[in-house]
Design an enzyme around this catalytic site. Structure first.
Site, PDB file in Angstrom:
ATOM      1  N   ASP A   1       0.856  -1.184   0.000  1.00 18.87           N
ATOM      2  CA  ASP A   1       0.000   0.000   0.000  1.00 18.87           C
ATOM      3  C   ASP A   1       0.894   1.237   0.000  1.00 18.87           C
ATOM      4  OD1 ASP A   1      -1.992  -1.855   0.251  1.00 18.87           O
ATOM      5  OD2 ASP A   1      -2.572  -1.287   2.283  1.00 18.87           O
TER       6      ASP A   1
ATOM      7  N   ASP B   1     -15.436  -3.868   0.344  1.00 17.42           N
ATOM      8  CA  ASP B   1     -14.885  -3.526   1.645  1.00 17.42           C
ATOM      9  C   ASP B   1     -16.043  -3.304   2.600  1.00 17.42           C
ATOM     10  OD1 ASP B   1     -12.503  -3.532   0.252  1.00 17.42           O
ATOM     11  OD2 ASP B   1     -12.498  -1.365  -0.049  1.00 17.42           O
TER      12      ASP B   1
END
Length: 246
Positions: free
Chosen positions: A12, A131
């Site tokens: 990330d 998510d």
């Protein structure tokens, strides 16, 4: 016989650095250096996939797109790009970089017509990230509610979505185990492969996810556990292939 669980180590990126967050919250970053160096360390350890995320783009506060494209082009493995892919330009740029697959998040929730067009056009090169907190989806870098999980899943299934990346936001970066019950429920209502994300903390967790391969769990994204040294990627692959117990 249970097949191999596909592993996707995660990188990330925030402001040009590889980071990990706690529960996806901005401001909780722990930095781990240049993302290319981190990615190359995973390649050296035998990675066949990389889950590469532009968190600045996901949060709508900037972009690392050029850097991520350069990293993707230099890696000899398959890359799944995610973060801020919300229109034709960003999608085409991501695919042109050599990414094997892109992961749509917010766009799949806020722009269903465009998403359906992209799914039809690109097929297996497009996955949709789901998510979720409870049964509510999160959008805009997990800062806004994005609708009901089951309603969205039904819509995307009908549109022909090839694959889902399912993240329990409350477990992401927390090292408290994957949400196996949620994964099982999702696999019961869709025939599409599911990639599990969030909470992997041990080799036992990888073994538990491998046991779900026959139900539809195709792979697992691993982040914090690798960065914290809970286990090595080499050890994870042995469990994912069923070569040894956890």
């Amino acid at each position: 016989m249970i097949s191999e669980l596909v592993l996707l180590p995660a990188v990330d990126v925030v402001n040009g650095q590889a980071v990990r967050l706690r529960q996806g919250e901005a401001g909780t970053e722990t930095a781990y250096g240049h993302p290319l160096e981190v990615a190359e360390s995973f390649v050296a350890a035998g990675a066949q996939w990389l889950h590469l995320v532009d968190l600045d783009a996901a949060f709508g506060r900037g972009s690392n797109a050029k850097l991520l494209q350069e990293i993707t082009a230099r890696l000899p493995i398959r890359v799944e790009l995610s973060g801020g892919i919300r229109d034709d330009a960003s999608l085409e740029s991501a695919l042109a970089s050599g990414a094997h697959r892109v992961n749509l998040g917010t766009a799949a929730l806020e722009n269903p017509e465009w998403t359906e067009k992209i799914i039809e056009q690109y097929g297996d090169r497009v996955a949709v990230g789901l998510d979720v907190r409870g049964e509510t989806l999160s959008a805009r870098g997990w800062t806004k509610d994005g609708g009901n999980l089951w309603e969205t899943l039904a819509r995307l299934d009908e549109a022909g979505c090839a694959r889902y990346v399912l993240t329990d936001v409350t477990r992401d970066g927390m090292l408290n185990g994957p949400n196996v019950a949620l994964l099982e429920r999702v696999c019961e209502v869709t025939s599409r492969p599911v990639v599990a994300s969030g909470g992997v903390s041990s080799l036992a967790d990888i073994a538990a996810l491998r046991a779900l391969v026959s139900c539809g769990v195709e792979g697992a994204i691993i982040g914090k556990a690798l960065y914290s040294g809970a286990f090595t990627l080499e050890e994870a692959y042995k469990v994912a292939r069923g070569e040894c117990a956890e």
